[in-house]
Scaffold this motif. Structure first.
Motif, PDB file in Angstrom:
ATOM      1  N   GLY A  31       0.823  -1.207   0.000  1.00  0.00           N
ATOM      2  CA  GLY A  31       0.000   0.000   0.000  1.00  0.00           C
ATOM      3  C   GLY A  31       0.846   1.241   0.000  1.00  0.00           C
ATOM      4  O   GLY A  31       0.539   2.228  -0.662  1.00  0.00           O
ATOM      5  N   ALA A  32       1.922   1.258   0.773  1.00  0.00           N
ATOM      6  CA  ALA A  32       2.807   2.418   0.776  1.00  0.00           C
ATOM      7  C   ALA A  32       3.468   2.608  -0.557  1.00  0.00           C
ATOM      8  O   ALA A  32       3.715   3.724  -1.008  1.00  0.00           O
ATOM      9  CB  ALA A  32       3.853   2.258   1.883  1.00  0.00           C
ATOM     10  N   ALA A  37       3.861   8.303  -0.939  1.00  0.00           N
ATOM     11  CA  ALA A  37       5.248   8.011  -0.586  1.00  0.00           C
ATOM     12  C   ALA A  37       5.650   8.831   0.620  1.00  0.00           C
ATOM     13  O   ALA A  37       4.919   9.695   1.094  1.00  0.00           O
ATOM     14  CB  ALA A  37       6.155   8.298  -1.785  1.00  0.00           C
ATOM     15  N   ALA A  38       6.813   8.570   1.133  1.00  0.00           N
ATOM     16  CA  ALA A  38       7.328   9.329   2.270  1.00  0.00           C
ATOM     17  C   ALA A  38       7.539  10.780   1.860  1.00  0.00           C
ATOM     18  O   ALA A  38       7.901  11.074   0.715  1.00  0.00           O
ATOM     19  CB  ALA A  38       8.644   8.711   2.736  1.00  0.00           C
ATOM     20  N   PRO A  39       7.261  11.736   2.763  1.00  0.00           N
ATOM     21  CA  PRO A  39       7.409  13.146   2.396  1.00  0.00           C
ATOM     22  C   PRO A  39       8.850  13.506   2.077  1.00  0.00           C
ATOM     23  O   PRO A  39       9.795  12.956   2.641  1.00  0.00           O
ATOM     24  CB  PRO A  39       6.896  13.869   3.646  1.00  0.00           C
ATOM     25  N   ILE A 446       3.795  21.875   2.769  1.00  0.00           N
ATOM     26  CA  ILE A 446       3.380  21.915   4.178  1.00  0.00           C
ATOM     27  C   ILE A 446       2.287  20.882   4.436  1.00  0.00           C
ATOM     28  O   ILE A 446       2.286  20.176   5.453  1.00  0.00           O
ATOM     29  CB  ILE A 446       2.908  23.328   4.540  1.00  0.00           C
ATOM     30  N   TYR A 447       1.349  20.756   3.509  1.00  0.00           N
ATOM     31  CA  TYR A 447       0.294  19.759   3.661  1.00  0.00           C
ATOM     32  C   TYR A 447       0.869  18.341   3.636  1.00  0.00           C
ATOM     33  O   TYR A 447       0.455  17.468   4.413  1.00  0.00           O
ATOM     34  CB  TYR A 447      -0.729  19.932   2.542  1.00  0.00           C
ATOM     35  N   ASP A 452       1.664  13.469   6.700  1.00  0.00           N
ATOM     36  CA  ASP A 452       2.482  12.297   7.035  1.00  0.00           C
ATOM     37  C   ASP A 452       2.626  12.144   8.545  1.00  0.00           C
ATOM     38  O   ASP A 452       2.544  11.039   9.073  1.00  0.00           O
ATOM     39  CB  ASP A 452       3.854  12.434   6.373  1.00  0.00           C
ATOM     40  N   ARG A 453       2.805  13.245   9.248  1.00  0.00           N
ATOM     41  CA  ARG A 453       2.933  13.165  10.707  1.00  0.00           C
ATOM     42  C   ARG A 453       1.621  12.723  11.342  1.00  0.00           C
ATOM     43  O   ARG A 453       1.613  11.912  12.287  1.00  0.00           O
ATOM     44  CB  ARG A 453       3.364  14.518  11.254  1.00  0.00           C
ATOM     45  N   LEU A 454       0.514  13.225  10.847  1.00  0.00           N
ATOM     46  CA  LEU A 454      -0.775  12.794  11.384  1.00  0.00           C
ATOM     47  C   LEU A 454      -1.036  11.320  11.097  1.00  0.00           C
ATOM     48  O   LEU A 454      -1.551  10.585  11.945  1.00  0.00           O
ATOM     49  CB  LEU A 454      -1.900  13.651  10.794  1.00  0.00           C
ATOM     50  N   ARG A 455      -0.657  10.877   9.901  1.00  0.00           N
ATOM     51  CA  ARG A 455      -0.872   9.469   9.546  1.00  0.00           C
ATOM     52  C   ARG A 455      -0.040   8.547  10.430  1.00  0.00           C
ATOM     53  O   ARG A 455      -0.505   7.502  10.874  1.00  0.00           O
ATOM     54  CB  ARG A 455      -0.528   9.258   8.071  1.00  0.00           C
ATOM     55  N   ARG A 456       1.182   8.935  10.725  1.00  0.00           N
ATOM     56  CA  ARG A 456       2.018   8.116  11.610  1.00  0.00           C
ATOM     57  C   ARG A 456       1.478   8.098  13.030  1.00  0.00           C
ATOM     58  O   ARG A 456       1.543   7.072  13.716  1.00  0.00           O
ATOM     59  CB  ARG A 456       3.445   8.660  11.601  1.00  0.00           C
ATOM     60  N   ALA A 457       0.948   9.243  13.474  1.00  0.00           N
ATOM     61  CA  ALA A 457       0.378   9.271  14.821  1.00  0.00           C
ATOM     62  C   ALA A 457      -0.854   8.376  14.918  1.00  0.00           C
ATOM     63  O   ALA A 457      -1.079   7.720  15.937  1.00  0.00           O
ATOM     64  CB  ALA A 457       0.035  10.700  15.208  1.00  0.00           C
ATOM     65  N   TRP A 458      -1.652   8.335  13.866  1.00  0.00           N
ATOM     66  CA  TRP A 458      -2.843   7.482  13.881  1.00  0.00           C
ATOM     67  C   TRP A 458      -2.505   5.996  13.819  1.00  0.00           C
ATOM     68  O   TRP A 458      -3.198   5.165  14.378  1.00  0.00           O
ATOM     69  CB  TRP A 458      -3.739   7.845  12.701  1.00  0.00           C
TER      70      TRP A 458
END
Length: 512
Positions: A31-32, A37-39, A446-447, A452-458
């Motif tokens: 899926g990744a 992809a990574a920011p 910025i988005y 990406d940070r929000l997705r990792r936190a979730w």
């Protein structure tokens, strides 16, 4: 023969699903790979950004003096741009405007204006009765008494009818008007309409907006020319001064549009007896700006008149309404020249904004003395008056258009939104070489980082709870023999399973 034994075995949950976890990891990896992809890091973004200088200041490469200088240049340019942008925004928020007049393309005149005239003396002395003098004592200053000399304390009269008093005692146009011509055609008192003002009974020429008289040519003699007798012998004697006492002799005149009621005591001009007064008019069509650029009153689009008693809004109508409401609050009545409606007083100070579209008439006034010696004798014989009376009472008023074109004066915004955007774009390109798409690039980066940070936190894994689950495993006999904790069984010497004797005397079936 081969024998299979079925056993029930209990596993922990984390041991029961190793393959599911591996499958999930594989699915997440796929899926990744297929999804986001990574920011990008800042250096990668800076090297591909269209913002001038960002790649040299923050791009990949060794840090040194050259990169530091580029960073200082970028920050200085950014600060200069923000300073200029703040100044442009302040200038835009002041809402500046200018007045544009284009005399090169004048518009044709729609029609001749309305001309309102009033005798400065409101009441004819000979027409006042004892009751009139009694009721008008505060206005005229005359002592209230009857013909026998009785004072006010002993007098009793019915309530006055001010409309009747003004009609009876005001100067009659049929008596004042000695001659009338409009565009070379004869006119009379029937061409004037009665209107009431602060000066009492007045008269308006060309008052009907539905049948406005046209002006076919400009210049003197092509408009309205009238001769009036102001009847000074009918002026009231002054016994004492009041707020309404007048020391002048002559008429008051106002030139206005048909949609606007006369406000002659404020906007009129005086014409003296013994002179011929020339009034050269120029129609002016004014266009003002509404909020936030100006303070004009925009049309609401309502069919009903917004000012009770008037067919259209105007500054004069609004002022008359304000006066009516002030008088209504003080004495619960109205003056004759005020609108008929007595309901609904306004709260707070009265404010009358200028309409966004307005027609007014600029004036140039000049005069010459009349009559000369020869004409004084002629007029004295014609009207059965002496020459002194003619010089003290007769006047001529000539109102005409200077030209049959109107001036258009329009109020426009001096600095609009398009000018602001153009100046901002120029400053942005000069200092930092950016555009709207550059700003979108920065916002997109910025988005990307934030998402990406929000997705990792979730997706952060939680500590699992260990729960027992049941499972069934099938083992072959050979595997069971190798793993069984039971002691080895030999030939028939004991029977673990009764009534079970396999051929050959060898026991190979057991359970644990």
């Amino acid at each position: 023969m081969p024998i299979e034994i079925v056993c029930k075995i209990k596993f922990a949950e984390e041991d029961a699903k190793p393959k599911e976890k591996e499958a999930g990891d594989e699915q997440s990896l796929l899926g990744a790979t297929r999804g986001s992809a990574a920011p990008r890091d800042l250096a990668t973004f800076a090297s591909t950004s269209t913002l001038h200088g960002l790649g040299r200041a923050c791009g990949p490469g060794p840090h040194g003096l050259r990169r530091t200088l580029w960073a200082l240049a970028l920050l200085t340019s950014l600060a200069a741009f923000l300073y200029q942008a703040a100044g442009l925004a302040r200038g835009y928020l002041t809402r500046p405007h200018l007045v544009v007049m284009d005399p090169a393309a004048p518009a044709p005149v729609a029609g001749f204006p309305a001309v309102t005239l009033c005798n400065i003396n409101r009441f004819r002395h000979s027409a006042l009765s004892d009751a009139d003098i009694f009721h008008l004592a505060n206005l005229t200053g005359l002592p209230p008494k009857d013909r026998d000399g009785h004072r006010a304390a002993g007098l009793r009269y019915p309530e006055p009818d001010m409309v009747d008093i003004l009609n009876r005692t005001g100067h009659q146009l049929a008596d004042m008007l000695k001659s009338c011509n409009f565009s070379g055609h004869h006119c009379s008192a029937s061409n004037f309409s009665v209107v009431y003002t602060r000066y009492g009974k007045c008269y308006t020429f060309n008052a009907d907006p539905q049948s406005s008289l046209p002006s076919r040519v400009g210049g003197m003699g092509s408009g309205l020319e009238i001769m009036l007798d102001i009847q000074q012998e009918e002026y009231l004697p002054i016994w004492r001064e009041t707020n309404e006492t007048s020391f002048e002799a002559g008429i008051r005149v106002q030139i206005h549009s048909q949609e606007e009621p006369p406000y002659i005591h404020q906007l009129g001009f005086g014409v003296s007896p013994g002179f011929q007064t020339f009034v050269s008019c120029q129609e002016q069509r004014l266009t003002y700006l509404p909020q936030p650029w100006g303070n004009c009153r925009a049309e609401s689009g309502l069919r009903e008149p917004e000012l009770q008693g008037y067919s259209a809004y105007s500054v004069s109508a609004c002022r008359l309404r304000c006066e009516k409401e002030a008088v209504l609050q003080r004495c619960h009545c109205r003056m004759v020249h005020m609108p008929d409606s007595l309901g609904g007083g306004s709260e707070g100070p009265c404010f009358c904004p200028t309409p966004c579209n307005l027609t007014r008439y600029g004036k140039e006034i000049s005069m010459v003395r009349i009559p000369n010696r020869g004409s004084a004798r002629y007029l004295a014989r014609k009207y059965n008056r002496n020459e002194t009376y003619i010089r003290e009472n007769f006047l001529v008023l000539d109102v005409f258009f200077e030209a049959l074109t109107s001036e258009a004066m329009e109020q426009r915004a001096a600095y609009g939104l398009s000018a602001l955007l153009g100046d901002l774009g120029g400053q942005m390109g000069l200092f930092i070489g950016a555009s709207v798409l550059t700003l979108l690039e920065i916002l997109d980066y910025i988005y990307e980082v934030s998402w990406d940070r929000l997705r990792r936190a979730w997706r952060r894994p939680k500590t699992p709870l260990r729960t027992a689950t049941g499972g069934i495993s099938t083992l072959g006999l050979q595997e069971l023999k190798e793993q069984s904790p039971c002691p080895s069984q030999g030939h028939a010497g004991g029977s673990l399973l009764p009534n079970h004797h396999p051929p050959g005397g060898l026991f190979e079936d057991f359970a644990c």
